[in-house]
Design a protein around this motif. Structure first.
Motif, mmCIF file in Angstrom:
data_model
loop_
_atom_site.group_PDB
_atom_site.id
_atom_site.type_symbol
_atom_site.label_atom_id
_atom_site.label_comp_id
_atom_site.label_asym_id
_atom_site.label_seq_id
_atom_site.Cartn_x
_atom_site.Cartn_y
_atom_site.Cartn_z
ATOM 1 N N LEU A 1 0.822 -1.214 0.000
ATOM 2 C CA LEU A 1 0.000 0.000 0.000
ATOM 3 C C LEU A 1 0.859 1.268 0.000
ATOM 4 O O LEU A 1 0.546 2.248 -0.674
ATOM 5 C CB LEU A 1 -0.923 -0.008 1.226
ATOM 6 N N LEU A 2 1.962 1.234 0.753
ATOM 7 C CA LEU A 2 2.757 2.448 0.966
ATOM 8 C C LEU A 2 3.958 2.559 0.032
ATOM 9 O O LEU A 2 4.683 3.562 0.101
ATOM 10 C CB LEU A 2 3.260 2.486 2.420
ATOM 11 N N HIS A 3 4.189 1.590 -0.841
ATOM 12 C CA HIS A 3 5.470 1.551 -1.561
ATOM 13 C C HIS A 3 5.723 2.783 -2.416
ATOM 14 O O HIS A 3 6.874 3.154 -2.641
ATOM 15 C CB HIS A 3 5.572 0.269 -2.404
ATOM 16 N N GLY B 1 9.786 7.857 0.259
ATOM 17 C CA GLY B 1 8.658 7.042 0.702
ATOM 18 C C GLY B 1 8.956 6.264 1.967
ATOM 19 O O GLY B 1 8.096 6.127 2.846
ATOM 20 N N ALA B 2 10.187 5.742 2.079
ATOM 21 C CA ALA B 2 10.557 5.003 3.293
ATOM 22 C C ALA B 2 10.506 5.913 4.519
ATOM 23 O O ALA B 2 10.034 5.521 5.593
ATOM 24 C CB ALA B 2 11.947 4.391 3.130
ATOM 25 N N LYS B 3 10.986 7.151 4.354
ATOM 26 C CA LYS B 3 10.930 8.107 5.467
ATOM 27 C C LYS B 3 9.483 8.440 5.828
ATOM 28 O O LYS B 3 9.124 8.532 7.006
ATOM 29 C CB LYS B 3 11.684 9.389 5.099
ATOM 30 N N LEU C 1 11.093 -2.403 3.213
ATOM 31 C CA LEU C 1 10.527 -2.911 1.967
ATOM 32 C C LEU C 1 10.218 -1.775 0.995
ATOM 33 O O LEU C 1 10.452 -1.889 -0.213
ATOM 34 C CB LEU C 1 9.266 -3.728 2.255
ATOM 35 N N VAL C 2 9.683 -0.672 1.526
ATOM 36 C CA VAL C 2 9.429 0.497 0.672
ATOM 37 C C VAL C 2 10.749 0.995 0.075
ATOM 38 O O VAL C 2 10.833 1.311 -1.123
ATOM 39 C CB VAL C 2 8.733 1.612 1.473
ATOM 40 N N VAL D 1 8.081 -6.919 -5.259
ATOM 41 C CA VAL D 1 8.610 -6.526 -6.565
ATOM 42 C C VAL D 1 7.780 -7.128 -7.694
ATOM 43 O O VAL D 1 7.452 -6.465 -8.677
ATOM 44 C CB VAL D 1 10.091 -6.953 -6.693
ATOM 45 N N ARG D 2 7.405 -8.394 -7.556
ATOM 46 C CA ARG D 2 6.570 -9.013 -8.592
ATOM 47 C C ARG D 2 5.199 -8.349 -8.654
ATOM 48 O O ARG D 2 4.646 -8.133 -9.737
ATOM 49 C CB ARG D 2 6.439 -10.511 -8.327
#
Length: 485
Positions: free
Chosen positions: A299-301, A326-328, A350-351, A388-389
């Motif tokens: 959702l957040l990637h 995005g990670a921050k 993961l993001v 990733v997929r």
């Protein structure tokens, strides 16, 4: 679309389902009947039995009764295996019976001040007054429990019709219900996700008008509802309701903000729709049941894209370093929602990593780059594979096939290296104690620098034999010009 099952069939099915818990229901019903009190099973268990999704192995059942808490304490003390009274100020008594955890609450007829969530607790005298204060009519049905087990079905607010039509409506006016407890607005989105229901028009209107009141709710309660929503069967539907009504602007504003950003391919979907598609596809890749970390990451990637959007001279749009931003942003939002440090770390990592694969091209990574990919992912590697997929949403079949083939190749190379090396635990060929012995230095920053150098060497060249690792360490050390201590 209304469910084609008739009410009679539904009630018969529910009766069968509840009778699978008949022993504990009969025992508890007998105790209350022997002491002259009514007892009703209420809420989720009744709704789920009518929907054909009742879990007989679930050990949490909710009841309501005309008995007051002090009365229940007296006659239940010898019946169960233990009592707890943490909710007794709200009329709730907990009872342990074997593996079961039963919560029994005195009829309530509360009033709220419409400012805080804290009600002025008033006990009621009848079931109807208790049911009308519940969140939705599908949760305001009851089954009488006696010494014979589950018996009469009671539905004074016509929750069965709402259930048949798969609609969420409130027992009282939604403005009153949501004013009493704004968390019910977020619960509506959660039930849309879990049950596949829609909301009644008047409920949607109230959500739109009253969304800012969600700010009254603690972060922990909000996070609990968001998790349940994401773990539902159709979280996209619940998220869409949040975004469309403004609930998302209060509790998760980064999601709706993605509607403003056009994906760099800008051929068929914006970043918001792309993210929902990635979420769906990530769910399809789950292997051992719902994975909350993966779903949050999916959702957040791309939440960093609005902040990094740039219009290029050729007319295109770019989002350089959106994974870093995005990670921050993911860390900040999840900290505000009071998630655990581990949860925040896992999702934000993961993001951060989700875009790295796109540098792989047609297998141009060195073995060193593959090792770094695995090491940086650590225990998140299997989730990163899925994310990733899932992030491939292009309609161009040739491009999609190439991306999937490239990732197949990366996974193959990871497997091949893993056969030769312990990729899950890439570390220097010499540990800290031996570094100190070889270099003749005490514990301190110099040991850390030497260890980091050897780890980088291990990443670049793979495992070294012991003598080679010692020689490399000494060569590096002499180049530092550091005197031995």
């Amino acid at each position: 679309m209304p469910d084609p099952i008739s009410d009679a069939e539904r009630l018969a099915t529910a009766q069968v389902a509840l009778n699978r818990r008949g022993e504990v229901l009969r025992d508890l019903g007998r105790v209350f009947a022997d002491h002259g009190h009514e007892l009703y099973l209420v809420g989720g268990p009744v709704r789920d039995a009518l929907l054909g999704r009742f879990n007989p192995d679930a050990n949490d059942l909710d009841f309501t009764t005309d008995a007051r808490p002090d009365q229940m304490q007296r006659f239940l003390r010898g019946w169960g295996d233990g009592l707890w009274d943490t909710g007794i100020e709200f009329g709730t008594l907990g009872v342990a019976k074997g593996d079961d955890r039963l919560e029994i609450t005195t009829f309530r007829a509360d009033s709220y001040d419409q400012v805080s969530r804290n009600p002025e607790v008033r006990f009621g005298d009848n079931l109807a007054d208790d049911l009308v204060r519940r969140d939705f009519t599908v949760n305001a049905m009851a089954v009488r429990v006696t010494a014979d087990g589950p018996t009469e079905f009671l539905d004074p607010l016509d929750g069965l019709s709402a259930l048949r039509d798969r609609v969420l409506d409130t027992p009282a006016a939604p403005e009153v219900s949501f004013g009493d407890d704004p968390l019910r607005m977020l619960r509506a989105a959660r039930f849309v996700s879990q049950l596949g229901f829609t909301v009644a028009p008047r409920v949607r209107t109230a959500l739109q008008e009253m969304a800012p009141q969600l700010a009254r709710i603690t972060a922990e309660r909000v996070a609990a509802e968001l998790d349940k929503l994401l773990l539902g069967q159709d979280p996209v539907a619940g998220l869409d309701l949040m975004v469309e009504t403004g609930l998302g602007d209060v509790v998760l504003p980064e999601i709706g903000a993605m509607r403003m950003a056009i994906d760099e391919h800008h051929q068929h979907k914006d970043v918001y729709q792309h993210s929902l598609t990635v979420l769906r596809q990530a769910i399809d890749l789950e292997e051992d049941g719902p994975d909350l970390v993966l779903r949050w990451a999916a959702l957040l990637h791309d939440i960093g894209k609005p902040a990094t959007r740039r219009h290029e001279p050729d007319g295109g749009v770019s989002f350089h370093h959106h994974e870093v931003v995005g990670a921050k942003m993911a860390r900040k939002r999840m900290r505000e929602l009071k998630y655990s440090k581990q949860m925040i770390t896992d999702v934000s990592q993961l993001v951060y990593l989700h875009l790295r694969f796109h540098g792989y091209g047609d297998g141009r990574w060195t073995d060193s780059a593959v090792r770094r990919y695995v090491t940086d992912a650590g225990p998140l590697l299997s989730r990163l594979h899925k994310l990733v997929r899932a992030d491939c949403t292009t309609r161009n079949k040739r491009r999609a096939a190439r991306l999937q083939a490239n990732y197949d190749d990366l996974e193959r190379r990871i497997a091949e290296l893993a056969e030769k090396e312990d990729l899950a635990r890439v570390r220097p060929d010499i540990d800290g104690n031996e570094i100190m012995s070889i270099l003749g230095i005490p514990p301190g920053p110099q040991v850390g620098k030497a260890w980091s150098y050897l780890k980088e060497l291990r990443m670049e060249r793979g495992p070294l034999d012991h003598d080679e690792a010692v020689q490399e360490l000494l060569t590096w050390w002499n180049q530092q010009g550091e005197p031995r201590v």
